[in-house]
Design an enzyme around this catalytic site. Structure first.
Site, PDB file in Angstrom:
ATOM      1  N   ASP A  25       6.416   0.389  -5.359  1.00 19.62           N
ATOM      2  CA  ASP A  25       6.205   1.573  -4.512  1.00 19.62           C
ATOM      3  C   ASP A  25       6.386   1.282  -3.021  1.00 19.62           C
ATOM      4  OD1 ASP A  25       5.958   3.968  -5.974  1.00 19.62           O
ATOM      5  OD2 ASP A  25       4.123   3.194  -6.862  1.00 19.62           O
ATOM      6  N   ARG A  50      -3.636  -8.783 -13.283  1.00 16.87           N
ATOM      7  CA  ARG A  50      -3.492  -9.185 -11.882  1.00 16.87           C
ATOM      8  C   ARG A  50      -4.716  -8.654 -11.173  1.00 16.87           C
ATOM      9  NH1 ARG A  50       1.452  -6.171  -8.730  1.00 16.87           N
ATOM     10  NH2 ARG A  50       1.432  -7.295  -6.776  1.00 16.87           N
TER      11      ARG A  50
HETATM   12  C1  LIG Z   1      -0.121   1.903  -2.027  1.00 13.56           C
HETATM   13  C2  LIG Z   1       0.285   0.654  -2.750  1.00 13.56           C
HETATM   14  C3  LIG Z   1       1.187   0.736  -3.807  1.00 13.56           C
HETATM   15  C4  LIG Z   1       1.580  -0.417  -4.477  1.00 13.56           C
HETATM   16  N1  LIG Z   1       2.485  -0.302  -5.490  1.00 13.56           N
HETATM   17  C5  LIG Z   1       2.887  -1.403  -6.151  1.00 13.56           C
HETATM   18  C6  LIG Z   1       3.848  -1.309  -7.199  1.00 13.56           C
HETATM   19  O1  LIG Z   1       4.403  -0.246  -7.474  1.00 13.56           O
HETATM   20  N2  LIG Z   1       4.154  -2.436  -7.880  1.00 13.56           N
HETATM   21  C7  LIG Z   1       3.616  -3.640  -7.560  1.00 13.56           C
HETATM   22  O2  LIG Z   1       3.938  -4.627  -8.218  1.00 13.56           O
HETATM   23  N3  LIG Z   1       2.732  -3.756  -6.547  1.00 13.56           N
HETATM   24  C8  LIG Z   1       2.364  -2.683  -5.834  1.00 13.56           C
HETATM   25  N4  LIG Z   1       1.466  -2.809  -4.796  1.00 13.56           N
HETATM   26  C9  LIG Z   1       0.904  -4.129  -4.467  1.00 13.56           C
HETATM   27  C10 LIG Z   1       1.663  -4.895  -3.329  1.00 13.56           C
HETATM   28  O3  LIG Z   1       1.778  -4.114  -2.192  1.00 13.56           O
HETATM   29  C11 LIG Z   1       3.058  -5.348  -3.742  1.00 13.56           C
HETATM   30  O4  LIG Z   1       3.011  -6.036  -4.955  1.00 13.56           O
HETATM   31  C12 LIG Z   1       3.734  -6.230  -2.682  1.00 13.56           C
HETATM   32  O5  LIG Z   1       5.096  -6.362  -2.969  1.00 13.56           O
HETATM   33  C13 LIG Z   1       3.102  -7.625  -2.582  1.00 13.56           C
HETATM   34  O6  LIG Z   1       3.288  -8.100  -1.305  1.00 13.56           O
HETATM   35  P1  LIG Z   1       4.432  -9.153  -0.909  1.00 13.56           P
HETATM   36  O7  LIG Z   1       5.672  -8.834  -1.681  1.00 13.56           O
HETATM   37  O8  LIG Z   1       4.510  -9.164   0.574  1.00 13.56           O
HETATM   38  O9  LIG Z   1       3.858 -10.521  -1.481  1.00 13.56           O
HETATM   39  P2  LIG Z   1       3.101 -11.676  -0.661  1.00 13.56           P
HETATM   40  O10 LIG Z   1       1.904 -11.113  -0.010  1.00 13.56           O
HETATM   41  O11 LIG Z   1       4.053 -12.397   0.196  1.00 13.56           O
HETATM   42  O12 LIG Z   1       2.724 -12.645  -1.860  1.00 13.56           O
HETATM   43  C14 LIG Z   1       1.810 -12.280  -2.845  1.00 13.56           C
HETATM   44  C15 LIG Z   1       1.183 -13.544  -3.436  1.00 13.56           C
HETATM   45  O13 LIG Z   1       2.171 -14.269  -4.170  1.00 13.56           O
HETATM   46  C16 LIG Z   1       2.025 -15.684  -3.953  1.00 13.56           C
HETATM   47  N5  LIG Z   1       3.243 -16.145  -3.256  1.00 13.56           N
HETATM   48  C17 LIG Z   1       3.961 -15.417  -2.368  1.00 13.56           C
HETATM   49  N6  LIG Z   1       5.039 -16.096  -1.975  1.00 13.56           N
HETATM   50  C18 LIG Z   1       4.995 -17.287  -2.593  1.00 13.56           C
HETATM   51  C19 LIG Z   1       5.866 -18.410  -2.602  1.00 13.56           C
HETATM   52  N7  LIG Z   1       6.975 -18.407  -1.873  1.00 13.56           N
HETATM   53  N8  LIG Z   1       5.535 -19.474  -3.363  1.00 13.56           N
HETATM   54  C20 LIG Z   1       4.398 -19.465  -4.110  1.00 13.56           C
HETATM   55  N9  LIG Z   1       3.557 -18.412  -4.166  1.00 13.56           N
HETATM   56  C21 LIG Z   1       3.852 -17.334  -3.422  1.00 13.56           C
HETATM   57  C22 LIG Z   1       0.787 -15.874  -3.104  1.00 13.56           C
HETATM   58  O14 LIG Z   1      -0.325 -16.099  -3.931  1.00 13.56           O
HETATM   59  C23 LIG Z   1       0.653 -14.532  -2.395  1.00 13.56           C
HETATM   60  O15 LIG Z   1      -0.666 -14.217  -2.044  1.00 13.56           O
HETATM   61  C24 LIG Z   1       1.052  -1.675  -4.098  1.00 13.56           C
HETATM   62  C25 LIG Z   1       0.147  -1.746  -3.029  1.00 13.56           C
HETATM   63  C26 LIG Z   1      -0.226  -0.595  -2.359  1.00 13.56           C
HETATM   64  C27 LIG Z   1      -1.165  -0.723  -1.207  1.00 13.56           C
END
Ligand SMILES: Cc1cc2nc3c(=O)[nH]c(=O)nc-3n(C[C@H](O)[C@H](O)[C@H](O)COP(=O)(O)OP(=O)(O)OC[C@H]3O[C@@H](n4cnc5c(N)ncnc54)[C@H](O)[C@@H]3O)c2cc1C
Length: 522
Positions: free
Chosen positions: A144, A465
């Site tokens: 999303d 998760r």
């Molecule tokens: C309104 C809302 C809607 C959302 N909808 C969705 C959805 O549809 N689907 C969904 O899946 N999620 C959703 N999310 C959750 C979240 O926002 C997403 O999953 C988002 O993509 C995760 O943040 P990021 O990609 O920046 O990951 P990061 O914050 O960069 O990483 C997440 C975690 O992965 C691990 N990690 C990251 N990078 C590495 C690396 N290089 N090596 C080893 N470990 C690592 C760490 O533990 C880290 O804390 C939603 C959240 C909100 C607030």
């Protein structure tokens, strides 16, 4: 650790990545707090001590070596937008955040074999823009919010909506900096002259790629992800039924469509009268509170609001998607009173003007932030309780009834549950809890959450998760045979990361030196 050792480590981090890429002032560190933290402002809120942002694999290796030298815990983030699950903050307060967002190169997008090779800091928006700018006929699958990364989201086993919606399933090949500082490549990447790193997942020997998802065993510096070839067409429609128990044949038919590959996206099975957003209705609320199925069914019939609605989306050649939707309607036509509603349909590629008019962008691979405008008003953010339940109508009614009961018993108000088909053969339920800037309300929320975790485990439903605050709780429920799985995880952790520097506590796995003190806290 001693303050002078910490200062010495910071100096070494600065030498490794450049002074301007080490963030250790209070002002800087504030930005790495989790703004959705259910522990906000409490003594237990895990606040990092600093952040370090390397720009390449060698710099990541240097950071890891320094962390080993001083035994400094390091918490890796890619784009750090993990809101709802911990944001950019670590699980263990005082950890140094390893912020990889400067490593944001799209290394390859292959239009013929439909894959990409990416660095951690590439966001869904970045990748989409790259594909558009290069006129490539492939789709990404954004969750999303589009501001996160394919790296962070896939490693957390997140989900989207198109046929590539199971993000970890779409990963093919990784480069990992191990806790020793050594660089390893998984799958075919172990072959120095590999020609199929992003085309064949398994390589040779035990398959270890899975050990780096939801994991504290390595820092992933490159990831291969499979893309979807731009389809000719998209067709959508909704199936609506009117009685509570219609969900049994509805889900049976749906599971068949999923397992046979006719339906390949993610959908949200909704119960507009029982659960779900919207419909503030003075007449409906007391009926919901009474729990009378008959009254809800009468309401559904009278107001023409379905008890269950199941949107379906089909992607592929025009003739095929039309046939798939017709086939689905035929399958469900035996359900009493079933109605079908036609939804949006598109032909690709879309013109710029057509794209601007799309109301459901993530559904067709266009990253967006519109979800933030669609959520019910909340004071600060939300946390999701997300158990996996069988893709079975009867099991679904049981689970919804149990979770609703916990909400009622603990005075938590009406449960707002989303039922997602993000993974094959099971549903994910998402029970959204608001988080506040109010210590007492957050304490209450944590109590309800923990009760739900226990109740779910007692019924055999586990979470897929969770937020860092609850990782220990969830890990505690996966306890078959005296925690054989966790003990295995710990054995691997101790062997691979003997100093326990990487992401301590992630998913309930603590390094040996912290195990006793920390794991008993939940
Ligand atoms: C309104 C809302 C809607 C959302 N909808 C969705 C959805 O549809 N689907 C969904 O899946 N999620 C959703 N999310 C959750 C979240 O926002 C997403 O999953 C988002 O993509 C995760 O943040 P990021 O990609 O920046 O990951 P990061 O914050 O960069 O990483 C997440 C975690 O992965 C691990 N990690 C990251 N990078 C590495 C690396 N290089 N090596 C080893 N470990 C690592 C760490 O533990 C880290 O804390 C939603 C959240 C909100 C607030």
């Amino acid at each position: 650790m001693k303050a002078e050792d910490f200062q010495a480590a910071i100096k070494q981090f600065e030498d490794a990545v450049g002074k301007e890429w080490v963030f250790a002032t209070d002002e800087d560190v504030e930005l790495y707090r989790d703004s959705y933290s259910p522990l906000w402002g409490e003594a237990e809120e895990p606040i990092p001590s600093a952040a370090v942002a390397p720009d390449g694999v060698e710099q990541v290796q240097a950071v890891v070596r320094i962390a080993n030298q001083y035994k400094i815990p390091v918490w890796t983030i890619s784009t750090g937008k993990n809101l709802g699950y911990g944001g950019s903050a670590p699980l263990l307060g005082g950890s140094v955040v390893l912020d990889l967002k400067r490593m944001n190169r799209v290394l390859e997008v292959n239009e013929k074999n439909h894959y990409a090779l990416l660095e951690p800091g590439v966001s869904y928006f970045d990748l989409y823009r790259y594909i558009q700018d290069h006129g490539l006929r492939v789709w990404i699958d954004p969750p999303d919010p589009g501001w996160g990364s394919p790296m962070g989201n896939s490693l957390e086993r997140g989900g989207g909506y198109t046929p590539m919606h199971d993000h970890y399933d779409a990963v093919c090949g990784m480069e990992v900096v191990l806790p020793s500082g050594e660089v390893m490549r998984t799958g075919m990447g172990a072959l120095p002259a590999a020609k199929t790193w992003q085309q064949y997942k398994y390589g040779f020997g035990p398959y270890v790629q899975g050990m780096f998802s939801q994991s504290s065993l390595g820092i992933v510096t490159k990831i291969g992800i499979w893309l979807f070839p731009e389809p000719e067409a998209y067709v959508s429609g909704t199936v609506m039924v009117w009685k509570r128990d219609d969900v049994v044949p509805l889900v049976e038919g749906f599971a068949n469509l999923v397992s046979s590959g006719v339906f390949r996206g993610t959908t949200t099975l909704a119960s507009p009268v029982w659960f779900g957003f919207g419909l503030p209705d003075a007449e409906l609320d007391p009926i919901r509170a009474s729990g009378s199925v008959k009254d809800l069914e009468d309401y559904a019939a009278r107001k023409k609001v379905p008890y269950w609605s199941l949107p379906l989306f089909f992607y592929g050649p025009q003739k095929v998607v039309a046939a798939q939707w017709e086939y689905a309607k035929e399958k469900f036509s035996s359900l009493a009173g079933v109605e079908f509603q036609e939804g949006a349909s598109y032909h690709f590629p879309l013109s710029k003007e057509e794209r601007a008019k799309v109301t459901d962008p993530v559904q067709i691979g266009i990253p967006s932030l519109q979800i933030f405008g669609l959520l019910p008003p909340q004071s600060q953010g939300h946390i999701g309780f997300s158990p996996i339940v069988p893709m079975d109508g009867k099991a679904l009614i049981d689970a919804l009834t149990v979770f609703q009961g916990v909400h009622q018993e603990l005075g938590a108000g009406r449960a707002v549950l989303t039922i997602l088909s993000s993974f094959p053969r099971a549903f994910v339920l998402i029970d959204l809890f608001p988080v506040e800037r109010d210590v007492e309300k957050n304490r209450k929320m944590r109590e309800i959450y923990r009760r739900l975790v226990k109740e779910a485990a007692a019924h055999g439903w586990g979470e897929y998760r969770t937020h860092t605050t609850f990782m220990q709780d969830i890990s505690n429920t996966y306890s078959y045979n005296n925690h054989a799985l966790r003990r295995f995880h710990e054995t691997v952790k101790d062997a691979v990361d003997p100093n326990g520097i990487l992401s301590p506590g992630k998913c309930g796995i603590w390094p040996k030196r912290m195990r006793k003190a920390e794991s008993g806290k939940a």
